[in-house]
Design an enzyme around this catalytic site. Structure first.
Site, PDB file in Angstrom:
ATOM      1  N   GLU A  50       0.810  -1.221   0.000  1.00  0.00           N
ATOM      2  CA  GLU A  50       0.000   0.000   0.000  1.00  0.00           C
ATOM      3  C   GLU A  50       0.842   1.269   0.000  1.00  0.00           C
ATOM      4  O   GLU A  50       0.422   2.307  -0.511  1.00  0.00           O
ATOM      5  CB  GLU A  50      -0.962   0.019   1.190  1.00  0.00           C
ATOM      6  CG  GLU A  50      -2.119  -0.963   1.085  1.00  0.00           C
ATOM      7  CD  GLU A  50      -1.772  -2.343   1.635  1.00  0.00           C
ATOM      8  OE1 GLU A  50      -0.579  -2.592   1.931  1.00  0.00           O
ATOM      9  OE2 GLU A  50      -2.686  -3.173   1.759  1.00  0.00           O
ATOM     10  N   PHE A 112     -11.940  -6.814  13.916  1.00  0.00           N
ATOM     11  CA  PHE A 112     -10.897  -7.337  13.038  1.00  0.00           C
ATOM     12  C   PHE A 112     -10.453  -6.260  12.032  1.00  0.00           C
ATOM     13  O   PHE A 112     -11.272  -5.661  11.366  1.00  0.00           O
ATOM     14  CB  PHE A 112     -11.412  -8.566  12.290  1.00  0.00           C
ATOM     15  CG  PHE A 112     -10.418  -9.119  11.312  1.00  0.00           C
ATOM     16  CD1 PHE A 112      -9.191  -9.612  11.746  1.00  0.00           C
ATOM     17  CD2 PHE A 112     -10.688  -9.113   9.955  1.00  0.00           C
ATOM     18  CE1 PHE A 112      -8.257 -10.102  10.843  1.00  0.00           C
ATOM     19  CE2 PHE A 112      -9.759  -9.606   9.040  1.00  0.00           C
ATOM     20  CZ  PHE A 112      -8.534 -10.104   9.486  1.00  0.00           C
ATOM     21  N   GLN A 113      -9.168  -6.049  11.964  1.00  0.00           N
ATOM     22  CA  GLN A 113      -8.559  -5.055  11.059  1.00  0.00           C
ATOM     23  C   GLN A 113      -9.130  -3.657  11.259  1.00  0.00           C
ATOM     24  O   GLN A 113      -9.296  -2.900  10.300  1.00  0.00           O
ATOM     25  CB  GLN A 113      -8.684  -5.496   9.601  1.00  0.00           C
ATOM     26  CG  GLN A 113      -7.897  -6.785   9.351  1.00  0.00           C
ATOM     27  CD  GLN A 113      -7.620  -7.043   7.893  1.00  0.00           C
ATOM     28  OE1 GLN A 113      -8.435  -6.747   7.032  1.00  0.00           O
ATOM     29  NE2 GLN A 113      -6.441  -7.587   7.602  1.00  0.00           N
ATOM     30  N   LYS A 162     -17.558  -0.447   5.923  1.00  0.00           N
ATOM     31  CA  LYS A 162     -18.024  -1.434   4.950  1.00  0.00           C
ATOM     32  C   LYS A 162     -19.538  -1.370   4.723  1.00  0.00           C
ATOM     33  O   LYS A 162     -20.012  -1.482   3.587  1.00  0.00           O
ATOM     34  CB  LYS A 162     -17.629  -2.838   5.404  1.00  0.00           C
ATOM     35  CG  LYS A 162     -17.876  -3.884   4.345  1.00  0.00           C
ATOM     36  CD  LYS A 162     -17.201  -5.203   4.653  1.00  0.00           C
ATOM     37  CE  LYS A 162     -17.406  -6.178   3.484  1.00  0.00           C
ATOM     38  NZ  LYS A 162     -16.768  -7.466   3.752  1.00  0.00           N
ATOM     39  N   MET A 477      24.461   8.874   2.144  1.00  0.00           N
ATOM     40  CA  MET A 477      24.223  10.154   2.809  1.00  0.00           C
ATOM     41  C   MET A 477      24.531  10.037   4.307  1.00  0.00           C
ATOM     42  O   MET A 477      25.070  10.966   4.915  1.00  0.00           O
ATOM     43  CB  MET A 477      22.765  10.572   2.590  1.00  0.00           C
ATOM     44  CG  MET A 477      22.408  11.952   3.084  1.00  0.00           C
ATOM     45  SD  MET A 477      23.492  13.218   2.420  1.00  0.00           S
ATOM     46  CE  MET A 477      22.576  13.768   0.988  1.00  0.00           C
TER      47      MET A 477
END
Ligand SMILES: Cc1cc2nc3c(=O)[nH]c(=O)nc-3n(C[C@H](O)[C@H](O)[C@H](O)COP(=O)(O)OP(=O)(O)OC[C@H]3O[C@@H](n4cnc5c(N)ncnc54)[C@H](O)[C@@H]3O)c2cc1C
Ligand SMILES: Cc1ncc(C[n+]2csc(CCOP(=O)(O)OP(=O)(O)O)c2C)c(N)n1
Ligand SMILES: [Mg+2]
Lengths: 565, 164
Positions: A50, A112-113, A162, A477
């Site tokens: 993602e 959940f999630q 949802k 760097m």
């Protein structure tokens, strides 16, 4: 006709003119994915992580000016997107991120999630929304797009439970939206503009310091006209590169920590500084106490909070670059006044002396590949016309210095957040927006491994990105700072057990090339851009491990206290 | 300098956390914060007391204005204004002397006794914050059972008004 929330999302995106959606599915967004399946107007691009979806949308936005759009699931989908959202936020990039959420009845239950996506992203978005009722969905999406791309642009998150995507309501595309609490100003204050013009025309040692605001505002044309009319020197921040053509004789290079000697010296000696869409970042100002000690400062910015935040200014002008410069141009032309030619000639003589230092010189006779040489050659082979996306590190600064950008929106890099792993997914977004253009990702062996999985996405969509990996076997760097400021104690900056990048590229179905001699650089680049024009090529350049980025203003020093090569 | 900033903000879930989050993220201090809906239920009015140099207050007001939910704001301390805070304070009051003393103090500070038991008095006092501080100072600490303060709210004097 009644549509489900999921259908509304997809219909809305199409009606809003969105062509590409970068995303990754999961439970909370399955209804939306189903609605995507049942249409062919909005093209969904399946990434491999993602974070990459957000960077790809970001690259898409930076290269086009249109908002990038992302769709991720709840919980881990949302948290994985956060780095990309923060990256876009720091650089003021328009983006709309749709996150799935658990059903409204479960919110707050540690379902959940479930994560509080609105809470987690609050400090790194321009604004965010939780849609609790399908009736609010279309108008909320409209607000998100409106907020993301007006005023000072930025990312907007819309969190959609949802059940909202399953519920039905009547859909009408909201053509416009107005919000009583949000009305960005674009027109500058006339009195302030007059004062500024007087100051600008009276300058003896003027300096134009321009930034990302010029690019974001597509106001290069106005800037060039303004600068040419006056004949004043121009420096760009790293975010502003391309906003003024680097090949123009009035351009003195980038300023700041790794800016040119001439730009930083001119900043330190100018008497009138005109800051245009730039935000006085600490990488640019160095020690603020020593910043532009002789100058009266004029600042044009669309965001009042950018003005006098780090450096107190004398003439603040809130407005868009485009509008304010147009007004200034008109005033200057109407006044019939011209700058002090004699003072200006003297000032240019001084600047040319600084230029003669050749602060960007490097050893051209080395047996080892110098990264600067690769970038100069890349510029030559691509005729300076490629979209160049960069990761973060030394290679980023060398690209800013050596790929001399003449056009805006060609230099795509994470400036404010400095996100390693940005380059490759950003290049994907750019390539989707410009399928025919040459798109390059300049990276290091450290950065590329932060989103290397996207090589798989590139294969799936046939993206012919050219990856220029300046492989110094160091987190360069970091190593440079350790060399300069930590007595060469190279704590965890050496990259061991690197993969065989050529084989890795091949394993992902792409072309891999290894280049270890300066003499081979040009031919290899040519081959990549001609013979393998339509393939992704991973070019692993084994470069001089000890090379450093010069000039360098050490942290806490003034701009005129540079370490030179 | 101490500043009282009044804010009209969309009455929406999360609006308060945007303001609170801004202050913690940018390291500004909040001395007190009150919020409640206005006569227009879609708007809340927030009063925020903060301290900082002029530069910091300038940034605070700019950053607040930048929040999308903020409709309008005003730094009350820039002009003539009235400041009020309410305190409810529960005091131990047993025996005639103690009960008289507490009542006397309440009178001096124009407090009202709003609840009485055999052993306690609960007093309501309103005023600017320094008056409430002074009331607490004037009391015997060992008598204080509980204090609750509303936080400051304020309004400008005269015709000037914070409205849309
Ligand atoms: C390793 C590393 C090294 C770096 N070294 C340097 C360096 O040496 N030099 C350097 O310059 N940078 C350097 N940077 C980048 C630096 O961190 C900042 O990102 C950059 O300097 C900010 O550029 P900017 O001031 O143009 O602001 P941006 O972040 O581009 O902000 C744009 C400004 O323009 C305003 N604006 C937006 N739209 C408009 C509009 N329509 N009209 C008017 N104003 C508008 C915004 O409000 C904002 O104030 C480095 C980054 C990294 C990762
Ligand atoms: C996600 C992230 N982690 C850490 C850093 C700190 N950091 C900045 S540059 C750098 C090294 C980058 O190494 P490499 O990609 O090999 O580039 P080089 O500097 O060698 O060109 C690191 C670790 C960062 N910018 N981003
Ligand atoms: Mg490296």
């Amino acid at each position: 006709m009644e549509l489900t929330g999921a259908e509304i999302v997809v219909r809305f995106l199409h009606d809003e003119g969105v062509e590409h959606l970068f995303g990754y599915p999961g439970g909370a967004v399955l209804h939306i994915y189903d609605a995507l399946y049942r249409q062919d107007k909005v093209k969904h691009i399946l990434v491999r992580h993602e974070q990459a979806a957000t960077h790809a949308a970001d690259g898409y936005a930076r290269s086009t000016g249109k908002p990038g759009v992302v769709l991720v699931t709840s919980g881990p989908g949302a948290t994985n997107a956060v780095t990309g959202i923060a990256t876009a936020y720091m650089d003021s990039i328009p983006m709309v991120v749709l996150t799935g959420q658990v059903p409204t009845s479960l919110i707050g239950n540690d379902a959940f999630q479930e994560v509080d996506a609105v809470g987690i992203t609050r400090p790194c978005v321009k604004h965010n929304f939780l849609v609790k009722d399908v009736k609010d969905l279309a108008i909320t999406l409209k607000k998100a797009f409106y907020i993301a791309q007006t005023g000072r642009p930025g990312p907007v998150v819309v969190d959609i439970p949802k059940d909202v995507t399953a519920n039905r309501t009547k859909y009408v595309f909201p053509k416009t939206v107005s919000m009583r609490s949000y009305n960005p100003v674009v027109k500058g204050h006339t009195g302030q503009i007059k004062r500024a013009v007087g100051m600008i025309l009276g300058a003896k040692r003027p300096m134009l310091y321009t930034g990302g605001g010029v690019v974001l505002n597509d106001a290069s044309r106005q800037l060039v006209e303004f600068a040419r009319l006056l004949g004043y020197p121009v420096t760009n921040t790293s975010m502003g590169l391309g906003g003024y053509p680097a090949s123009d004789k009035q351009f003195v290079g980038m300023l700041g920590m790794h800016g040119t000697y001439e730009a930083n010296m001119a900043m330190s000696h100018c008497d009138v500084l005109v800051a245009i869409g730039a935000r006085f970042d600490d990488r640019v100002t160095g020690n603020v106490q020593k910043f532009c000690p002789h100058a009266k400062i004029i600042h044009i910015d669309i965001d009042p909070s950018s003005i006098s935040k780090n450096v107190k200014v004398d003439v603040p002008i809130v407005g868009s670059v485009e509008h304010v410069l147009k007004d200034m141009l008109k005033l200057i032309k109407d006044s019939g006044e011209v700058p002090d030619g004699e003072a200006l000639a003297k000032w240019w003589t001084q600047i040319d002396e600084w230029r003669a230092k050749e602060c960007l010189k490097y050893d051209k006779s080395s047996e080892l590949i110098k990264p600067q040489y690769v970038l100069e050659t890349l510029h030559k082979i691509t005729k300076g016309d490629a979209f160049v996306c960069s990761d973060v590190g030394q290679h980023q600064m060398w690209t800013a210095q050596f790929y001399r950008f003449d056009k805006p929106r060609r230099w795509i890099n994470s400036g404010g957040l400095g996100t390693m792993g940005f380059g490759l997914p950003a290049a994907m977004g750019v390539q989707f927006a410009h399928p025919k253009a040459s798109v390059v990702c300049v990276t290091g062996e450290g950065s590329i491994q932060m989103n290397i999985q996207e090589l798989s996405t590139c294969l799936q969509y046939g993206l012919p990105i050219k990856i220029i990996c300046l492989n110094n076997r160091f987190l360069g760097m970091v190593r440079q700072w350790q060399e300069f400021f930590y007595d060469k104690r190279y704590s965890h900056s050496y990259m061991e057990s690197l993969p065989d990048f050529v084989k890795l590229a091949e394993a992902y179905g792409h072309v891999g090339m290894q280049i270890d001699k300066p003499a081979d650089v040009e031919a290899a680049l040519k081959e990549a851009f001609t013979k393998h024009k339509n393939r992704l090529v991973f070019m692993n350049f084994l470069t001089d491990q000890t090379e450093n980025v010069y000039p360098m203003v050490p942290a806490g020093a003034g701009l005129d206290e540079m370490i030179l090569v | 300098m101490r500043h009282i900033i009044s804010i009209l903000i969309e009455n929406e879930a999360g609006a308060l956390s945007r303001v609170a989050g801004l202050f913690s993220a940018r390291g500004y201090n909040i001395e007190s914060l009150t919020v409640a809906p206005t006569e227009d239920a879609s708007l809340s009015r927030m009063t925020l007391v903060t301290r900082g140099s002029d530069d910091i207050i300038e940034q605070i007001t700019k950053q607040l204005n930048k929040l999308i939910d903020v409709v309008k704001l005003m730094d009350l301390t820039e002009g003539p204004h009235i400041e009020r805070e309410m305190m409810l304070i529960k005091l131990r009051a047993v025996g005639g002397d103690q009960r008289d003393e507490v009542k006397r103090m309440a009178d001096i500070f124009r407090g009202r006794i709003i609840d009485v038991t055999d052993t306690t008095y609960t007093i309501e006092v309103t005023g600017d914050s320094t008056k409430l501080d002074a009331f607490i100072q004037a009391l015997d600490k060992s008598l204080i059972l509980e204090t609750v303060r509303s936080g400051v709210m304020g309004i400008s004097r005269g015709e000037k008004a914070l409205r849309i």
